[in-house]
Design a protein around this motif. Structure first.
Motif, PDB file in Angstrom:
ATOM      1  N   ASN A  58      31.570  56.203  39.326  1.00  0.00           N
ATOM      2  CA  ASN A  58      32.056  56.005  40.696  1.00  0.00           C
ATOM      3  C   ASN A  58      32.764  54.667  40.852  1.00  0.00           C
ATOM      4  O   ASN A  58      33.810  54.571  41.510  1.00  0.00           O
ATOM      5  N   LEU A  59      32.192  53.637  40.241  1.00  0.00           N
ATOM      6  CA  LEU A  59      32.790  52.307  40.342  1.00  0.00           C
ATOM      7  C   LEU A  59      34.155  52.255  39.682  1.00  0.00           C
ATOM      8  O   LEU A  59      35.090  51.614  40.188  1.00  0.00           O
ATOM      9  N   ARG A  60      34.287  52.963  38.536  1.00  0.00           N
ATOM     10  CA  ARG A  60      35.566  52.976  37.839  1.00  0.00           C
ATOM     11  C   ARG A  60      36.642  53.606  38.721  1.00  0.00           C
ATOM     12  O   ARG A  60      37.771  53.101  38.819  1.00  0.00           O
ATOM     13  N   THR A  61      36.305  54.700  39.389  1.00  0.00           N
ATOM     14  CA  THR A  61      37.262  55.382  40.269  1.00  0.00           C
ATOM     15  C   THR A  61      37.639  54.501  41.460  1.00  0.00           C
ATOM     16  O   THR A  61      38.826  54.335  41.788  1.00  0.00           O
ATOM     17  N   VAL A  62      36.634  53.938  42.113  1.00  0.00           N
ATOM     18  CA  VAL A  62      36.887  53.113  43.300  1.00  0.00           C
ATOM     19  C   VAL A  62      37.667  51.852  42.941  1.00  0.00           C
ATOM     20  O   VAL A  62      38.589  51.452  43.664  1.00  0.00           O
ATOM     21  N   GLU A  63      37.315  51.240  41.813  1.00  0.00           N
ATOM     22  CA  GLU A  63      38.021  50.030  41.400  1.00  0.00           C
ATOM     23  C   GLU A  63      39.498  50.313  41.182  1.00  0.00           C
ATOM     24  O   GLU A  63      40.370  49.524  41.577  1.00  0.00           O
ATOM     25  N   THR A  64      39.804  51.457  40.584  1.00  0.00           N
ATOM     26  CA  THR A  64      41.207  51.826  40.348  1.00  0.00           C
ATOM     27  C   THR A  64      41.946  51.993  41.673  1.00  0.00           C
ATOM     28  O   THR A  64      43.070  51.490  41.842  1.00  0.00           O
ATOM     29  N   ILE A  65      41.331  52.695  42.622  1.00  0.00           N
ATOM     30  CA  ILE A  65      41.974  52.923  43.929  1.00  0.00           C
ATOM     31  C   ILE A  65      42.182  51.598  44.659  1.00  0.00           C
ATOM     32  O   ILE A  65      43.258  51.334  45.215  1.00  0.00           O
ATOM     33  N   MET A  66      41.150  50.768  44.669  1.00  0.00           N
ATOM     34  CA  MET A  66      41.247  49.501  45.404  1.00  0.00           C
ATOM     35  C   MET A  66      42.281  48.565  44.792  1.00  0.00           C
ATOM     36  O   MET A  66      43.038  47.901  45.514  1.00  0.00           O
ATOM     37  N   LYS A  67      42.310  48.512  43.466  1.00  0.00           N
ATOM     38  CA  LYS A  67      43.295  47.641  42.828  1.00  0.00           C
ATOM     39  C   LYS A  67      44.718  48.108  43.107  1.00  0.00           C
ATOM     40  O   LYS A  67      45.636  47.297  43.241  1.00  0.00           O
ATOM     41  N   PHE A  68      44.894  49.416  43.220  1.00  0.00           N
ATOM     42  CA  PHE A  68      46.210  49.964  43.515  1.00  0.00           C
ATOM     43  C   PHE A  68      46.564  49.761  44.993  1.00  0.00           C
ATOM     44  O   PHE A  68      47.717  49.459  45.333  1.00  0.00           O
ATOM     45  N   SER A  69      45.572  49.923  45.873  1.00  0.00           N
ATOM     46  CA  SER A  69      45.831  49.888  47.322  1.00  0.00           C
ATOM     47  C   SER A  69      45.834  48.478  47.892  1.00  0.00           C
ATOM     48  O   SER A  69      46.565  48.192  48.844  1.00  0.00           O
ATOM     49  N   TYR A  70      44.990  47.592  47.321  1.00  0.00           N
ATOM     50  CA  TYR A  70      44.837  46.254  47.899  1.00  0.00           C
ATOM     51  C   TYR A  70      45.066  45.210  46.815  1.00  0.00           C
ATOM     52  O   TYR A  70      44.141  44.795  46.118  1.00  0.00           O
ATOM     53  N   THR A  71      46.302  44.811  46.691  1.00  0.00           N
ATOM     54  CA  THR A  71      46.680  43.870  45.625  1.00  0.00           C
ATOM     55  C   THR A  71      46.444  42.423  46.013  1.00  0.00           C
ATOM     56  O   THR A  71      46.557  41.535  45.192  1.00  0.00           O
ATOM     57  N   GLY A  72      46.148  42.189  47.297  1.00  0.00           N
ATOM     58  CA  GLY A  72      46.009  40.812  47.764  1.00  0.00           C
ATOM     59  C   GLY A  72      47.291  40.255  48.318  1.00  0.00           C
ATOM     60  O   GLY A  72      47.322  39.162  48.896  1.00  0.00           O
ATOM     61  N   ASP A  73      48.395  41.022  48.175  1.00  0.00           N
ATOM     62  CA  ASP A  73      49.679  40.549  48.688  1.00  0.00           C
ATOM     63  C   ASP A  73      49.693  40.486  50.213  1.00  0.00           C
ATOM     64  O   ASP A  73      50.510  39.791  50.810  1.00  0.00           O
ATOM     65  N   ASN A  74      48.786  41.242  50.855  1.00  0.00           N
ATOM     66  CA  ASN A  74      48.777  41.275  52.315  1.00  0.00           C
ATOM     67  C   ASN A  74      47.968  40.155  52.942  1.00  0.00           C
ATOM     68  O   ASN A  74      47.895  40.049  54.156  1.00  0.00           O
ATOM     69  N   VAL A  75      47.310  39.331  52.114  1.00  0.00           N
ATOM     70  CA  VAL A  75      46.580  38.193  52.658  1.00  0.00           C
ATOM     71  C   VAL A  75      47.596  37.214  53.246  1.00  0.00           C
ATOM     72  O   VAL A  75      48.564  36.845  52.581  1.00  0.00           O
ATOM     73  N   PRO A  76      47.424  36.810  54.488  1.00  0.00           N
ATOM     74  CA  PRO A  76      48.439  35.975  55.140  1.00  0.00           C
ATOM     75  C   PRO A  76      48.609  34.624  54.461  1.00  0.00           C
ATOM     76  O   PRO A  76      47.643  34.008  54.012  1.00  0.00           O
ATOM     77  N   SER A  77      49.857  34.172  54.405  1.00  0.00           N
ATOM     78  CA  SER A  77      50.162  32.856  53.857  1.00  0.00           C
ATOM     79  C   SER A  77      49.836  31.800  54.911  1.00  0.00           C
ATOM     80  O   SER A  77      49.508  32.112  56.056  1.00  0.00           O
TER      81      SER A  77
END
Length: 651
Positions: free
Chosen positions: A393-412
Motif C-alpha cells: 500500500n505504501l509503495r502505491t501511495v508513495e508513487t501517487i503522491m510523488k507524482f501529484s505533489y512535487t512540492g512545486d506548489n509550495v509558495p515562494s
C-alpha cells in the motif's frame, strides 16, 4: 558612515513609529560606522584584560565600558573609576555603594575586579552583555540627536526593565487580583484547548457564516442575493445563521461559502446580486462599491479553504489515497454518510493533528513525505495489517503522491508576501464596508490631508481610498496593517486621534463618543474577537481565586522609588510623566517618596513601579512623558492655545 535614526514626528506619533521600526533601525545602527568597529574591538580584546589598570589604560576599551553604564562623562576621572572597580560592591563602605548611584554598582559588578572576585573579562557571555548595553546606550544617544525626549523615553523604558526585571509570565505576585484571575483562567483554557500554533486551522461552514454576519457590506450583499426575509433584524444569532444557510442551500445549492464563492462560481454569485440589487432600485455606484468590497473580502476569506477543499476532494476520490487517509488519519467509519463540506473539514482537521499541516503540497512532498508515510505505517501495524500489505500500500501511495505533489506548489517568499499583502488589504476592505468604521478612520487618519486639489475622498475608487488609508496609517502609526492598528497597543492612540481631530472639526462630544464606540466595537469584532466572554471568564476565574492571599505585596514600593530617585535621568522622567513639579526633588526623601506613590496611584493605578511593568503599563507611562514634554515645549514657545488643547485631549 553612521546610520541616523529616523523619527518622522515628535510626541506619541513619533514614539509609535520608533517602536514599530525599532528593530530595523537598531540593527542598521549597530552595523554602521565606528560603533561596529568599537564593538568588535571590545569583543576581541577585553579577554586580555586581567585588572582595572589594563582596562583604564586602554582608552578604546574604556569608552565602551563607561558608556555601557551611562558613565561616559566620568571617563577622565581615572581614580574614581579605579576605586569603583577595585573596591567591588560586597562591603557597605565600598565606593560604589556610597555613591547613591546605581550606575557605579552595575559598572563595578560587570567586571569583577573587587575583593574576593574573579575577573569576568574572560566570560564572553558577560562581556557580550556589556557590548549590548553599549550599543543600546549609543543608539539612545543617536536618537537624542534627533529628539531628546525620545532618548529619555528609551532610556527610561530600558532602565525600568533592567532594575525591576522583565515581566515573568509565571509570577503573579505583581498582578492585581483581577489580572491574576484572568491569567489563571487563560492558563486553564490553554490546558484544555492546547496552546496556539502557527499552523492555520480549518474554518467550519458555521464559523464562516458567523464571520460574514459581522461585516455590514457582506450582510448587505447576501441579504439581497438570497432575498432574505424582512424580519432578520428581530432574529437572534442562531436563528439568523440557520436562515442564511437555508437560503444559501436553496439559491446556490450549497451553504458552504467556499463552494458558491469559489473561483468557478464567484462570477455567477456576484451576477445574481447585481441583478437583484438593480431590481430593488439600488444605484449603480452603490452596487459597484458593494460588489468590489464583497469580492475582495470574500476571496480572501475563502480562497485558502476553497483551494484545499479541492485538493482533499481529489484525494477522497482516489481509492488508494482514500484508504491510506482512513488509516493514517483514523477517520470515522461513517465518512461517506456526511456531506462534502463536513468530510473536507474532518480530513483537514485530522491532517493538521497527524501530519502537522492540512496542505498536501506540504505533507506529501520532499522530506515531509517520509514522515507522512511513517504515520500510516504505525497505525496500520497497530490495526493488525500484515507487513506485506502495508509495504504494498505504501509503495502505491508513495508513487501517487510523488507524482501529484512535487512540492512545486509550495509558495515562494514572494508569494507569501503577496498573500500577506492581500490579507492586509482584505482587512481594510472589511472596515470600509462597515457602517461606523469609515467615518472614524477618515477623521482619525485625516485622509483629506492626502487629497489633491479638487479631489473628494468618497468619490474616489475603493482602490484609491485603500491606498490613502494605508499611507496615512503608516505615516501616523508606523503600520499599514489594520489588524495591528486595532490591537491593544494601537487602538487607544487611534481612538484618541479620532476624538482630537473630530473635536477640532467642531463635532459634539455626544457624537464623537457615539461613533467612537461603534467603530471600536466593530473593529474589535472583525480583528480581535476570540469568542471568549471576558466578563464570564473573569467571574469564573475569580471563584477559583478566593483562597489567594491578597496581601502578597512583593518588593517594597518605597525601596523601588528610592532606586529610581538614585538616578537623575529616571527621576526627571518620572516627574514629567506623572506631572510633578521639580520642587519634589527638594523635599525630604521620605516625603518625596510619598508624593511619588500618591501621584502614581492616581495616574497609573498602582504605586509600585514594578507593577507598571507587570501590568503592561510602561508604554502608557512613556506616552504620558512624551505628551507632557510636548506640552512644556508648547507653553514655552509660540504654539497656539488650540495645539496645547489638542495635546491635553491625548492624555
Amino acid at each position: 558612515m553612521t546610520f541616523t535614526p529616523y523619527i518622522p514626528s515628535s510626541g506619541v506619533a513619533g514614539w509609535n513609529f520608533l517602536q514599530t521600526t525599532y528593530d530595523r533601525q537598531y540593527d542598521a545602527f549597530v552595523k554602521s560606522g565606528s560603533l561596529k568597529s568599537d564593538s568588535e574591538y571590545f569583543a576581541e580584546n577585553i579577554g586580555k584584560v586581567t585588572s582595572s589598570d589594563d582596562l583604564l589604560n586602554d582608552r578604546r576599551l574604556l569608552q565602551v565600558a563607561v558608556k555601557a553604564f551611562g558613565l561616559e562623562e566620568e571617563i577622565n576621572y581615572r581614580a574614581l573609576l579605579q576605586r569603583a572597580l577595585n573596591e567591588g560592591t560586597s562591603a557597605d563602605d565600598a565606593l560604589a555603594n556610597t555613591m547613591n548611584d546605581e550606575r557605579y554598582i552595575k559598572f563595578s559588578e560587570a567586571f569583577g575586579f573587587g575583593p574576593g572576585q574573579s575577573p569576568l573579562t574572560s566570560d564572553s557571555k558577560a562581556m557580550q552583555s556589556v557590548i549590548d548595553k553599549f550599543q543600546s546606550a549609543s543608539f539612545e544617544a543617536a536618537v537624542g540627536e534627533v529628539d531628546e525626549t525620545m532618548r529619555t523615553a528609551l532610556f527610561a523604558k530600558r532602565a525600568m526593565l533592567e532594575v525591576f526585571g522583565e515581566p515573568d509570565e509565571d509570577d503573579v505576585s505583581q498582578l492585581s487580583v483581577k489580572e491574576r484571575a484572568l491569567k489563571e483562567f487563560n492558563d486553564a483554557l490553554e490546558e484544555i484547548n492546547g496552546e496556539d500554533e502557527d499552523t492555520q486551522g480549518v474554518t467550519s461552514v458555521e464559523d464562516q457564516w458567523k464571520d460574514i454576519m459581522k461585516r455590514d457590506v457582506l450582510t448587505e450583499f447576501f441579504d439581497t442575493a438570497l432575498r432574505m426575509p424582512a424580519n432578520t433584524a428581530a432574529m437572534d444569532e442562531e436563528e439568523l445563521l440557520d436562515t442564511y444557510r437555508e437560503r444559501a442551500m436553496s439559491v446556490f445549492g450549497s451553504d458552504d461559502p467556499t463552494v458558491f464563492f469559489s473561483a468557478d462560481n464567484k462570477a455567477e454569485t456576484m451576477a445574481l446580486y447585481k441583478t437583484r440589487a438593480t431590481v430593488n432600485g439600488d444605484t449603480s455606484s452603490d452596487i459597484t462599491k458593494t460588489l468590489a468590497l464583497t469580492e475582495n473580502i470574500m476571496v480572501q476569506m475563502v480562497e485558502r479553504d476553497a483551494a484545499l477543499n479541492e485538493e482533499w476532494d481529489f484525494i477522497s476520490r482516489q481509492e488508494p489515497l482514500a484508504n491510506f487517509m482512513k488509516i493514517a488519519l483514523e477517520l470515522p467509519d461513517n465518512m461517506a454518510e456526511r456531506d462534502t463540506s463536513e468530510q473536507m473539514r474532518i480530513y483537514r482537521e485530522r491532517a493538521i493533528k497527524f501530519f502537522g499541516s492540512d496542505d498536501p503540497n506540504v505533507f506529501a512532498s520532499g522530506t515531509k513525505l517520509d514522515q507522512t508515510l511513517a504515520v500510516y505505517r504505525e497505525n496500520a501495524a497497530e490495526s493488525g495489517m500484515s507487513s506485506r500489505e502495508i509495504t504494498s500500500n505504501l509503495r502505491t501511495v508513495e508513487t501517487i503522491m510523488k507524482f501529484s505533489y512535487t512540492g512545486d506548489n509550495v509558495p515562494s517568499a514572494e508569494e507569501t508576501a503577496a498573500a500577506k499583502a492581500a490579507e492586509v488589504d482584505a482587512g481594510w476592505y472589511s472596515a470600509m464596508g462597515q457602517s461606523g468604521v469609515p467615518r472614524v478612520l477618515k477623521i482619525a487618519l485625516d485622509v483629506n490631508s492626502a487629497l489633491e486639489a479638487g479631489q473628494v475622498f468618497d468619490q474616489l475608487s475603493i482602490e484609491e481610498q485603500l491606498d490613502i488609508y494605508k499611507t496615512r496609517a503608516f505615516e501616523e502609526f508606523g503600520t499599514s496593517d489594520l489588524s495591528e492598528l486595532t490591537d491593544d497597543y494601537h487602538i487607544g492612540p487611534l481612538m484618541e486621534s479620532y476624538r482630537t481631530n473630530a473635536k477640532a472639526n467642531g463635532e459634539s462630544d455626544f457624537f464623537i463618543t457615539y461613533y467612537a464606540t461603534i467603530a471600536e466595537r466593530e473593529l474589535t469584532d472583525i480583528f480581535h474577537n476570540d469568542g471568549i466572554d471576558e466578563e464570564a471568564a473573569f467571574e469564573e476565574a475569580l471563584e477559583r481565586l478566593k483562597k489567594m492571599h491578597e496581601d502578597d505585596e512583593g518588593p517594597s514600593a518605597n525601596s523601588q522609588w528610592f532606586t529610581i530617585m538614585g538616578q537623575q535621568a529616571m527621576t526627571d522622567f518620572m516627574q514629567t510623566a506623572l506631572g510633578l513639579p521639580k520642587e519634589v526633588g527638594q523635599m525630604d526623601i521620605d516625603q518625596a517618596v510619598e508624593v511619588y506613590k500618591r501621584k502614581a496611584k492616581a495616574v497609573m493605578g498602582t504605586d509600585k513601579p514594578s507593577e507598571m511593568i507587570a501590568a503592561g503599563k510602561m508604554d502608557e507611562l512613556v506616552d504620558l512623558y512624551l505628551t507632557r514634554s510636548q506640552m512644556k515645549t508648547f507653553s514655552g514657545g509660540g504654539t497656539s492655545s488650540s495645539s496645547v488643547a489638542l495635546m491635553m485631549l491625548r492624555r
